[in-house]
Design a protein around this motif. Structure first.
Motif: not given
Length: 302
Positions: A182-193, A197-200
């Motif tokens: 990964l280059e530079g500052d990473p960009l995350f998207q937290l996918c909820l619900g 998977g992860a709960e909302a």
């Protein structure tokens, strides 16, 4: 709290939603128009899937993506484009033979998933960071496949948005960073619900946020009725946000939404919290993205 918010609109997705809301765009023309509609409503980024124009189902066609990108770039309204890199991972075991895929399976290699991104070089593309029991199917992303995909994205010079559907996906994204993929500052998207998977909810978002690298930019979204609550929660916890018909079909109970209406509602919510939505130009500068007009990385804050 985050005072300057990158607001993404995921305009169509790949789910079986076209019969449930007439505003879900299907053809490349409709998808491009939806992206422009989102931009005019105030979105910073448009997240793009394409569909088969005849059936409304999944398409991976580079030419469909090309038509969308060209039409959006020719419009008089600017928006950052984020093409999906997550198609072709759906596995449904055949009822008579679990060693082969049954109806609903849709598999691609990392190279096939990357093909539209490599050909069109958008500012952003998604890189899903793990496998998931996705409803009644399994969404497959093995570790070595993800490493291969990350190398392809890195070589193309496109910034990946690291989609994390569970806490272990954040862990693996950190591993990609440690391995120099990964280059530079990473960009995350937290996918909820998304089942299963992860709960909302606040506790889950906070737990995932707390596991992010110190230099990460991050956003989150919730699906269905959790969409707007997760917009507010992400902003309050210091992140960015996503809305759109990929994730939610309703403006409020019983009222079907358009992409523009969802963007306007989210932007109003963000404003009511004392924050504001970043422009596409500000977004490129903040994330150090490539300017589609010059091909050069935008440096500094706009």
């Amino acid at each position: 709290m985050n005072s300057r918010v990158i607001l993404t609109c995921a305009v169509t997705g790949a789910g079986d939603t076209t019969a449930k809301n007439p505003h879900v765009p299907v053809t490349p023309v409709e998808i491009a128009e939806a992206a422009v509609e989102a931009a005019r409503a105030g979105a910073s980024v448009a997240h793009i899937h394409v569909r088969d124009p005849e059936t409304g189902g999944i398409s991976h066609s580079t030419e469909h993506f090309r038509e969308v990108v060209e039409r959006v770039r020719e419009a008089d309204t600017d928006i950052v484009l984020n093409l999906t890199g997550g198609g072709g991972g759906d596995w449904v075991p055949h009822p008579d033979d679990p060693y082969r895929g049954g109806p609903g399976s849709d598999m691609q290699t990392p190279a096939e998933r990357h093909a539209p991104v490599g050909a069109l070089l958008p500012e952003l593309c998604t890189l899903d960071c793990g496998s998931l029991n996705f409803g009644d199917a399994v969404y497959i992303n093995t570790a070595d496949w993800l490493r291969e995909h990350a190398r392809l994205v890195q070589a193309a010079g496109v910034k990946p948005e690291l989609e994390c559907f569970d806490l272990g996906h954040v862990w693996f994204a950190r591993q990609l960073q440690a391995e120099g993929l990964l280059e530079g500052d990473p960009l995350f998207q937290l996918c909820l619900g998304i089942p299963w998977g992860a709960e909302a909810d606040t506790e889950t978002m906070l737990a995932m946020r707390n596991k992010l690298p110190a230099n990460a930019n991050w956003a989150a979204f919730g699906i269905g009725r959790a969409q707007m609550p997760m917009v507010a929660q992400a902003v309050l916890l210091g992140g960015h946000a996503r809305v759109g018909l990929e994730d939610n079909l309703y403006l409020r109970k019983g009222v079907k939404a358009s992409n523009g209406q969802l963007v306007e509602k989210a932007a109003g919510l963000i404003d009511s919290l004392g924050a504001r939505v970043m422009t596409p130009a500000e977004t490129r500068a903040h994330l150090k993205l490539r300017d589609p007009r010059t091909g050069k990385i935008v440096e500094g804050e706009a």
